[in-house]
Write a protein that holds these residues in place. Structure first.
Motif, PDB file in Angstrom:
ATOM      1  N   LEU A  45       9.035  -1.823  26.284  1.00 18.86           N
ATOM      2  CA  LEU A  45       9.922  -0.928  25.523  1.00 18.86           C
ATOM      3  C   LEU A  45       9.573   0.514  25.893  1.00 18.86           C
ATOM      4  N   HIS A  46       8.294   0.798  25.971  1.00 19.43           N
ATOM      5  CA  HIS A  46       7.836   2.138  26.346  1.00 19.43           C
ATOM      6  C   HIS A  46       7.413   2.133  27.811  1.00 19.43           C
ATOM      7  N   SER A  47       8.159   2.875  28.604  1.00 18.89           N
ATOM      8  CA  SER A  47       8.085   2.697  30.052  1.00 18.89           C
ATOM      9  C   SER A  47       6.752   3.098  30.662  1.00 18.89           C
ATOM     10  N   GLN A  48       6.080   4.062  30.066  1.00 15.30           N
ATOM     11  CA  GLN A  48       4.797   4.453  30.660  1.00 15.30           C
ATOM     12  C   GLN A  48       3.714   3.445  30.308  1.00 15.30           C
ATOM     13  N   GLU A  49       4.020   2.532  29.382  1.00 13.32           N
ATOM     14  CA  GLU A  49       3.051   1.508  28.997  1.00 13.32           C
ATOM     15  C   GLU A  49       3.288   0.331  29.932  1.00 13.32           C
ATOM     16  N   THR A  50       2.560   0.371  31.045  1.00  7.57           N
ATOM     17  CA  THR A  50       2.984  -0.425  32.189  1.00  7.57           C
ATOM     18  C   THR A  50       2.501  -1.867  32.184  1.00  7.57           C
ATOM     19  N   PHE A  58      13.487   8.367  24.852  1.00 11.08           N
ATOM     20  CA  PHE A  58      12.184   8.087  25.393  1.00 11.08           C
ATOM     21  C   PHE A  58      11.509   7.134  24.407  1.00 11.08           C
ATOM     22  N   HIS A  59      10.405   7.587  23.873  1.00 10.86           N
ATOM     23  CA  HIS A  59       9.579   6.819  22.951  1.00 10.86           C
ATOM     24  C   HIS A  59      10.339   6.444  21.669  1.00 10.86           C
ATOM     25  N   ASP A  60      11.338   7.227  21.326  1.00 13.37           N
ATOM     26  CA  ASP A  60      12.146   6.939  20.132  1.00 13.37           C
ATOM     27  C   ASP A  60      13.012   5.689  20.298  1.00 13.37           C
ATOM     28  N   LEU A  90       4.830  -5.904  22.721  1.00 16.96           N
ATOM     29  CA  LEU A  90       3.584  -5.501  23.382  1.00 16.96           C
ATOM     30  C   LEU A  90       3.640  -4.041  23.815  1.00 16.96           C
ATOM     31  N   HIS A  91       2.673  -3.299  23.343  1.00 16.66           N
ATOM     32  CA  HIS A  91       2.579  -1.878  23.692  1.00 16.66           C
ATOM     33  C   HIS A  91       1.240  -1.583  24.337  1.00 16.66           C
ATOM     34  N   GLU A  92       1.104  -0.329  24.727  1.00 20.06           N
ATOM     35  CA  GLU A  92      -0.098   0.052  25.463  1.00 20.06           C
ATOM     36  C   GLU A  92      -0.633   1.374  24.924  1.00 20.06           C
ATOM     37  N   ALA A  93      -1.717   1.284  24.209  1.00 19.20           N
ATOM     38  CA  ALA A  93      -2.465   2.439  23.702  1.00 19.20           C
ATOM     39  C   ALA A  93      -3.658   1.832  22.983  1.00 19.20           C
TER      40      ALA A  93
HETATM   41 ZN   LIG Z   1       4.457   1.948  22.817  1.00 20.53          ZN
END
Ligand SMILES: [Zn+2]
Length: 936
Positions: free
Chosen positions: A173-178, A252-254, A284-287
């Motif tokens: 969903l969040h593109s930089q979270e690869t 973006f993130h929104d 699934l996200h990345e942080a």
């Molecule tokens: Zn995310």
């Protein structure tokens, strides 16, 4: 749990299995059938690609190999998690199709929609042969359980016993979270091919589906950017090349905050969900360090079923338990995201009586192995983090992240496969409870009364509710109940329906449960306030039996041109279209852009019908009439206009929207709204406002949406620390350069750009700033006599709805608003002050450059209408909308953000008015001496 075990012999076996001390999850408990072997090349790879043994698990330290079934490497050319390799969405889909082709009995792909840029959105299903054969039956069963009205207990029990839980996993969903979009490729393969007992059990007991990339356009753009720049980022320190300026077309993130599913490609995910109603959606996200699994901490939405709040920690603690037992550090479940906002994409599941699950997995973006310095609370031991990540420097590879992601998801699937009926039964119970609660406890319904000023707003609310599968009825006769009398045609949202709790969540005032708690996103979203529509809460149970019909499709507002003189004919000269606040008024003006349209400066009457200031006076034509009716507008056809009406020309401006490169998202929402309401504009950025730009020769109005943190961040943007970063189209990177282009995204407009804006305004242009962007004209002196400051320490306002007061009702920005006070979302914009600075005599009296406060926040705790604001006294009587003349032009500053996500429809009209009446704002009544505007 044992209660359910009685229902089938198979489950008894499971119960025995559970009680044994042999960990079911560990592979290689018995030899696999000969056709499936371990992939020796992979085993070698994964050991090298993982930077420390504890970042690997026994679930993913090996990969099956089966003749005739392509592994990811066979199709993509690399193992998943290879350094400096990211997979484009189309390649992921190519792999999924290859897997489906090789194992059609276990794998199925489905294209569920198209993105804004025309890419496929794909879902992959993987399960046992038997389950795949009955996939459609299972889907229908799940839908029956989702709406249990009319089912007998026996039918429900029979459905629970015969329905497999459907577990949905989404990534990207969040593109930089690869990493997640990589991990699920290998996951799909492993689930399809492995013959390890626990995976066979998952296949047999669970229907797994995977959205491999959720923001498909964003993924491809990010991967392009990665290969263009970020692949060169060094191992340690040095330059970071920043993020690609755009992900999807608009946001973006929104994309995880689109509460009304306003972006079409996000709505495609909702529609898919509503069609399948999987009880679990795991996003699934990345942080975070190193894997956070969501367990639903406070503040919690009490409209959601209590069962959900026990399921979430049940899964989360199991994952923490298993991964900790594998020796993986840094796995935890509490102390990050709360359970308050219903606006996250995957929250569609929780909102519809399923369960949203969520991970945050450590990675550093991209796919480069880099040195990470782990520090802070997440490296410290806590009751919910018994084995924290080690503090200090560590090499981190994308494969590490993939190991965590895949191990976690496999563990969750394993748990589901142990309790398949429990998951289905909980889903059925939550759905049944939802219906029951609305039938047994007040409130029983909401009524959206017919006959409100702007029917397009009323119908929009009905459609937004229907979009989320909430049933909306239309009253077929007048309703007389204890709560009031409502005309026929009013909408009724009965709460004794499966999605009654969701309707309640979306519509009601948010009573924030504990002001000492922070929240991850907005604290309020009350649809009535966001839409400026009257919605009544009904406590009288007889509303459930009021005569009404269910809306079967979206409502289209019917426009109406009354003609008191008979049929509209050749003698009709003018259509008077009432400015009743309908947002489609501006659409009408643009559709008739070649027609000379006038508007009255003040309200006037024709017979006993009053038309407010700003109503449109349109020369009669068939075309105009069709558009008025199609856009749901209300008006009157007259042969002759009454005499003595003072009018203005409604000229359309040459319009631009200013975007920074470092904050394109908030302008993205405004772009979306402008596109939807058919307002054409040029998107301009720093390159367009360099010295000598002569903006006034090109534009009449420039809109600067909410963006950045303050005026400086808008002027200087991303500093020039790294090498130039062009965002341009190229044959190699086709996704770059869309929506805007530049040779270098860094640097911002600088002072020369700010001076060009000053010139633009002084030469007669209108600059409209929204939210945080309103710091810019105040801080850089474009808005004469206006100052902006930030709230003091202790102020906290995560998007509450607050009260505002209209001070100059005849200012064109307020056309269409009949009320004196208006609920608005508090946007975190500046605290404005408008008026003569001490000793600045030129502002005194009737100076043409004296700013006027058109509307202000009432402030204080009493002014907080929904959600949370701490330190509300700081906003007391602070200007919300200011008209600041400068030279021949003006700056219109909004401290609110009138176009916030696809949500604050009640505020949009202020911006649309400022565009329509851009050159009609000079002569409004100045504020009375008693107003706050002059006290400051
Ligand atoms: Zn995310």
């Amino acid at each position: 749990m044992t209660i359910h075990m009685r229902r089938s012999g198979r489950l008894l076996v499971l119960a025995l299995f559970l009680s044994s001390s042999v960990p079911a999850a560990l592979h290689a408990q018995k030899p696999a059938p000969a056709t499936v072997q371990d992939d020796a090349d992979f085993a070698d790879f994964v050991k090298k690609a993982t930077t420390k043994p504890e970042f690997l698990s026994p679930l993913v330290d090996h990969l099956p190999k089966k003749a005739g079934v392509p592994s990811p490497k066979d199709v993509l050319g690399y193992h998943i998690g290879t350094e400096k390799k990211l997979t484009y969405a189309a390649d992921q889909q190519r792999y999924f199709r290859a897997l489906e082709k090789a194992l059609p009995g276990r794998v199925k792909t489905e294209v569920t929609g198209k993105t804004e840029e025309g890419r496929d959105i794909m879902v992959l299903y993987v399960t046992s042969e038997a389950n795949l054969k009955s996939l459609e039956t299972n889907r229908q069963n799940m839908r029956k359980l989702a709406d249990p009205r009319g089912l007998t207990d026996a039918q429900t029990q029979q459905l629970i016993a015969s329905t497999k839980p459907h577990y949905h996993i989404s990534a990207g969903l969040h593109s930089q979270e690869t990493n997640p979009s990589e991990a699920v490729i290998e996951l799909a393969y492993r689930l399809a091919v492995s013959e390890e007992p626990y995976i066979k059990q998952i296949r047999d007991n669970v229907i797994v589906s995977i959205t491999g990339v959720t923001d498909v356009d964003g993924r491809d753009r990010y991967v392009d950017w990665y290969y263009a720049f970020k692949i060169n980022e060094p191992y340690e320190g040095g330059e970071n090349y920043g993020d690609v300026p755009y992900w999807g077309k608009y946001v973006f993130h929104d994309n995880n905050r689109d509460i009304n599913y306003g972006v079409d490609s996000l709505r495609a995910h909702l529609n898919w969900y509503l069609n399948w109603v999987p009880p679990i959606w795991h996003d699934l996200h990345e942080a975070q360090t190193l894997l956070y699994t969501f367990s639903g901490q406070p503040p919690q939405n009490a409209n959601l079923d209590p069962i959900l709040y026990t399921e979430l920690p049940f899964f989360a603690t199991y994952e923490v338990n298993k991964l900790t037992s594998y020796g993986m550090p840094g796995v935890w479940h509490f102390g990050f995201v709360d359970m308050w906002s219903p606006g996250y994409l995957g929250f569609a599941a929780a909102n519809h009586n399923g369960m949203l699950r969520m991970y945050e997995i450590f990675n550093q973006g991209g796919a480069n192995t880099k040195k990470a310095n782990l520090s802070g609370p997440q490296t410290q031991r806590q009751w919910f983090r018994p084995n924290p990540a080690p503090a200090g420097a560590v090499d981190w590879s994308i494969r590490n992240s993939i190991n965590y992601a895949e191990t976690g998801v496999l563990t969750a699937l394993e748990l589901t496969s142990k309790f398949p009926q429990m998951v289905v039964e909980n889903f059925a119970k939550k759905s049944a409870n939802a219906v029951k609660r609305g039938a047994e406890k007040p409130p029983y319904a909401f009524v959206i009364p017919a006959g409100q000023r702007d029917q397009t707003a009323v119908d929009r609310v009905a459609n937004l509710l229907r979009r989320q599968a909430i049933e909306v009825h239309r009253a077929t006769a007048e309703i007389k109940i204890k709560d009031g009398t409502f005309p026929a045609g009013s909408y009724i949202v009965r709460l004794n329906q499966p999605y009654g709790p969701l309707a309640k969540t979306l519509i009601e005032k948010q009573n924030y449960p504990d002001a000492s708690l922070t929240t991850y996103d907005d604290s309020a979203w009350s649809m009535s306030m966001a839409s400026n529509v009257d919605i009544k809460t009904i406590e009288d149970k007889t509303i459930l039996d009021a005569p009404a019909t269910l809306l079967k499709e979206d409502v289209t507002t019917l426009g109406l041109l009354n003609d008191p003189t008979g049929a509209i004919g050749a003698s009709t000269s003018t259509y008077i279209v009432s400015h009743n606040g309908a947002l489609s008024l501006i659409t009408l003006r643009y559709r008739l852009k070649d027609v000379a349209v006038k508007a009255p400066k003040a309200a006037f009457k024709v017979g006993d019908r009053e038309f407010p200031a700003g109503s449109l006076l349109i020369p009669a034509s068939d075309r105009a009439r069709k558009e008025i009716e199609a856009l749901g507008l209300q008006g009157l056809a007259v042969q002759e206009m009454p005499s003595g009406i003072d009018t203005m020309d409604v000229d359309l401006p040459r319009l631009a929207m200013y975007t920074t490169w470092s904050s394109t998202e908030k302008p993205g929402w405004v772009r979306l709204a402008f596109d939807r309401f058919e307002i054409p504009f040029d998107l301009i950025h720093k390159d367009h406002v360099q010295a000598g730009a002569n903006l006034r020769s090109k534009y009449d109005v420039i809109v600067m949406p909410h963006q950045g943190n303050n005026g400086k961040s808008i002027v200087y943007e991303q500093p020039k620390l790294s090498k130039p970063l062009p965002y341009k189209k190229s044959d190699k990177f086709k996704s770059l350069g869309m929506y805007a282009e530049t040779d270098d995204v860094r640097g911002g407009m600088g002072l020369a750009g700010a001076a060009e804006f000053q010139k633009f305004v002084d030469e007669g242009g209108v600059l409209i700033t929204m939210g945080v962007a309103s710091y810019f004209p105040a801080e850089f002196g474009l808005a004469k006599g206006v100052d902006a400051s930030s709230p003091a320490q202790g102020f906290y306002a995560p998007g509450p709805y607050v009260n505002s007061e209209i001070l100059i009702a005849n200012h064109p920005t307020m056309f269409g608003y009949a009320q004196k006070t208006l609920p608005v979302r508090y946007a975190g914009g500046p605290l404005l002050q408008a008026g003569p600075p001490p000793g600045a005599e030129q502002f005194a009296g009737t100076s043409p450059e004296r700013p006027q406060v058109i509307a202000r926040f009432t402030g204080g705790d009493a002014g907080v209408l929904s959600g949370l604001m701490r330190g509300a006294d700081q906003t007391r009587n602070r200007p919300m909308v200011v008209d600041a003349p400068s030279g021949k032009g003006r700056v219109i500053l909004f401290a609110n953000n009138p176009i916030y996500r696809w949500q604050t429809f009640g505020e949009h009209e202020m911006i649309f008015n400022a565009i329509l009446f851009w050159n009609d704002m000079a002569n409004t009544t100045p504020p009375k001496p008693s107003t706050a505007a002059q006290k400051n």
